[in-house]
Write an enzyme that holds these catalytic residues in place. Structure first.
Site, mmCIF file in Angstrom:
data_model
loop_
_atom_site.group_PDB
_atom_site.id
_atom_site.type_symbol
_atom_site.label_atom_id
_atom_site.label_comp_id
_atom_site.label_asym_id
_atom_site.label_seq_id
_atom_site.Cartn_x
_atom_site.Cartn_y
_atom_site.Cartn_z
ATOM 1 N N SER A 245 0.808 -1.209 0.000
ATOM 2 C CA SER A 245 0.000 0.000 0.000
ATOM 3 C C SER A 245 0.851 1.272 0.000
ATOM 4 O O SER A 245 1.648 1.475 -0.898
ATOM 5 C CB SER A 245 -0.971 -0.044 1.183
ATOM 6 O OG SER A 245 -2.057 0.822 0.962
ATOM 7 N N ASP A 460 -9.084 -5.596 -5.442
ATOM 8 C CA ASP A 460 -8.768 -4.433 -4.610
ATOM 9 C C ASP A 460 -9.101 -3.155 -5.371
ATOM 10 O O ASP A 460 -8.637 -2.964 -6.500
ATOM 11 C CB ASP A 460 -7.281 -4.440 -4.252
ATOM 12 C CG ASP A 460 -6.858 -3.168 -3.539
ATOM 13 O OD1 ASP A 460 -7.641 -2.652 -2.720
ATOM 14 O OD2 ASP A 460 -5.733 -2.690 -3.802
ATOM 15 N N HIS A 516 -6.896 -6.254 -1.057
ATOM 16 C CA HIS A 516 -5.768 -5.334 -0.914
ATOM 17 C C HIS A 516 -4.515 -6.028 -0.383
ATOM 18 O O HIS A 516 -3.439 -5.873 -0.950
ATOM 19 C CB HIS A 516 -6.189 -4.194 0.014
ATOM 20 C CG HIS A 516 -5.190 -3.073 0.078
ATOM 21 N ND1 HIS A 516 -4.849 -2.325 -1.016
ATOM 22 C CD2 HIS A 516 -4.482 -2.571 1.122
ATOM 23 C CE1 HIS A 516 -3.966 -1.406 -0.659
ATOM 24 N NE2 HIS A 516 -3.727 -1.541 0.632
#
Length: 539
Positions: A245, A460, A516
């Site tokens: 991320s 995601d 994710h």
């Protein structure tokens, strides 16, 4: 819950963004350390890189034009001078952990915890968990994992993604069980809480809580050098930096620092081989603008609405647009997407207010009996609710004693230092976002002898794979292996393609059905992926 977030953070005509693009720009909703972060900031992708930078307080002197500047990528411009003392102020403390509360019997793997002091006076104390490979610690890779946020603990990666333990959510009391798909079967893994105020890391004074993208990268480099000095038997292991991320912004800077430090002769010479990224934020414009096309691609938006927005907003859905039609289109898009769980678009969104336990742990600290009772009513089919075990376990006195946490250094355990983002501001009192895009660092790394693995859970919507493929293609690499399926157990696990430039190689892979944090959703497939990649085999 997303609707509640909008109410709490009051989306009112943000500066530098469309007033109604709250889901796609304001209040970035992102998974970090396997939790749903509600960033209290309206992220302006048109970040001014000339903004004030925080001066790192490290053993090395950092001057103007520091390592975080995309203009300063070469060794000649690498201005962390090699003036670091070889004799660090060693205030670190480590311990081998043989048992943990909630786990029955002795741990069947070697777990070490400890602290590494950062800075000349070591006012920053970063806590780490180190798990030796269960296969061949001497020769297996050393993987250094960094959570995103920025400023999150690696607790989520350790206990819900690919660490050797996981919470058993079928019991009310937090209990631990072995993870059959732990990456420690193929690698030594160093997890650490990379920012004071997150997890068990802390600072000795208020000023030491200040951080930035470039400072975080410098601190990680210092952390790694000190840790390797204390663990010399792992200096020769192939080393990979990995993260998820927001780490996509910072991690390439860290890797660049390591290569530059090696070329300057900094000791120890780190055996850096490459890096791994999972659904990374890389370029704010590319990644955030990919959300609406992704939503359309997955039938969350109609063709008519998507085409109208594409025309009226000129393909830019995140910067201020005077067009009333664009604003109207984005408002309609928000209505379509605001109740979608962005981290995995097929999973249910948490609607109950049952997340206080993992947010700050206050429930478990104030009244543990009530906290445990509340777990009975948690619907663990809603993934975010399962994270409620985090703080309940981490705030237990017996857990802190078992992990050898320095007494009196933190109050309530928190997964993330969530005050980094403040609505309407790019920078806060504690964090400076001084890297707007990590693409210049990726481009520079393509000139190194370096391997990269970029994986994307294809469900995601936080940082969709279509944005990732776009920035990868912008590196202008030679295509080695075109788009093709990869398999686990004779089933399609995703799709992959490879790129190269002389001694640099990049493998991109989607993980079919994953969200994710891909290893959390598809653990067997992700373990197979990294094992093959570490061995230089095709996926």
């Amino acid at each position: 819950m997303i609707k509640e977030v909008f109410k709490i953070y009051d989306f009112q005509k943000p500066k530098g963004g469309n007033p109604l693009s709250k889901l796609l720009v304001g209040g970035l909703i992102e998974a970090e350390g396997d939790r749903l972060l509600k960033h209290r900031k309206i992220l302006n992708p048109a970040f001014n890189i000339e903004k004030l930078k925080v001066t790192p307080r490290t053993n090395c002197r950092v001057h103007n034009g520091d390592i975080g500047d995309p203009e300063a990528l070469s060794v000649s411009a690498f201005t962390i001078l090699n003036t670091c003392s070889s004799d660090y102020h060693n205030s670190s403390a480590s311990a081998v952990i043989s048992t943990l509360p909630g786990f029955s019997g002795k741990l069947p793997f070697k777990l070490e915890t400890g602290y590494i002091g950062i800075g000349e006076e070591e006012n920053v104390q970063l806590f780490y968990y180190f798990v030796e490979s269960e296969r061949n610690p001497k020769d297996d890779p050393l993987l250094v994992w960094q959570a995103g946020g920025p400023g999150c603990s690696d607790f989520g990666a350790l206990f819900t993604q690919f660490g050797p333990l996981q919470f058993n959510t079928t019991f009310v009391e937090p209990t631990l069980t072995l993870n059959p798909y732990s990456w420690t079967q193929v690698a030594n893994i160093l997890f650490f809480d990379n920012s004071p105020g997150a997890g068990f890391s802390y600072a000795r004074n208020q000023n030491a809580y200040r951080n930035s993208d470039t400072l975080s990268a410098a601190q990680t480099y210092e952390f790694l050098r000190k840790w390797l000095k204390e663990h010399p038997k792992f200096v020769s292991n192939p080393l990979y930096i990995a993260g998820i991320s927001y780490t996509g912004i910072v991690l390439p800077v860290i890797v660049q620092n390591i290569y530059n430090g090696n070329e300057l002769g900094n000791e120890p010479i780190i055996n850096i081989k490459g890096y791994i990224l999972n659904n990374p934020l890389t370029d704010r414009s590319i990644d955030f603008n990919s959300r609406i096309p992704y939503a359309h691609q997955f039938a969350l938006l109609s063709n008519e609405l998507f085409k109208a927005a594409e025309i009226n907003c000129h393909g830019d859905y995140i910067n201020e647009n005077p067009s009333t039609r664009c604003v109207d289109n984005l408002q309609e898009i928000d209505k379509c997407l605001e109740s979608i769980f962005q981290m995995q678009i097929l999973e249910p969104i948490c609607l109950e207010d049952t997340t206080a336990l993992y947010k700050d742990g206050s429930s478990s600290e104030k009244n543990r009996t009530n906290a445990i009772r509340s777990l009975k009513y948690i619907n663990t089919a809603c993934r975010e609710n399962g994270y409620s075990y985090f703080a309940l376990w981490a705030n237990e006195k017996s857990v802190r004693e078992a992990l050898h946490i320095h007494k009196g250094t933190i109050g309530t355990w928190e997964l993330c230092n969530s005050d980094h983002y403040v609505i309407g501001k790019d920078d806060t009192a504690t964090y400076t976002y001084d890297v707007s895009s990590s693409l210049p660092y990726h481009k520079n790394l393509t000139k190194k002898s370096c391997r990269a693995l970029v994986m994307s859970g294809d469900h995601d919507m936080v940082f969709p794979y279509i944005g990732t493929r776009k920035w990868i293609r912008s590196l202008n690499l030679t295509v080695g292996r075109p788009w093709t399926p990869w398999f686990v157990g004779k089933q399609v696990a995703g799709y992959t393609e490879t790129y190269m430039n002389e001694d640099y190689s990049l493998t991109f892979a989607t993980v079919k059905g994953a969200g994710h944090s891909a290893p959390e959703y598809k653990p067997e497939e992700c373990l197979a992926m990294v094992d093959r990649w570490f061995g230089s085999y095709a996926l």
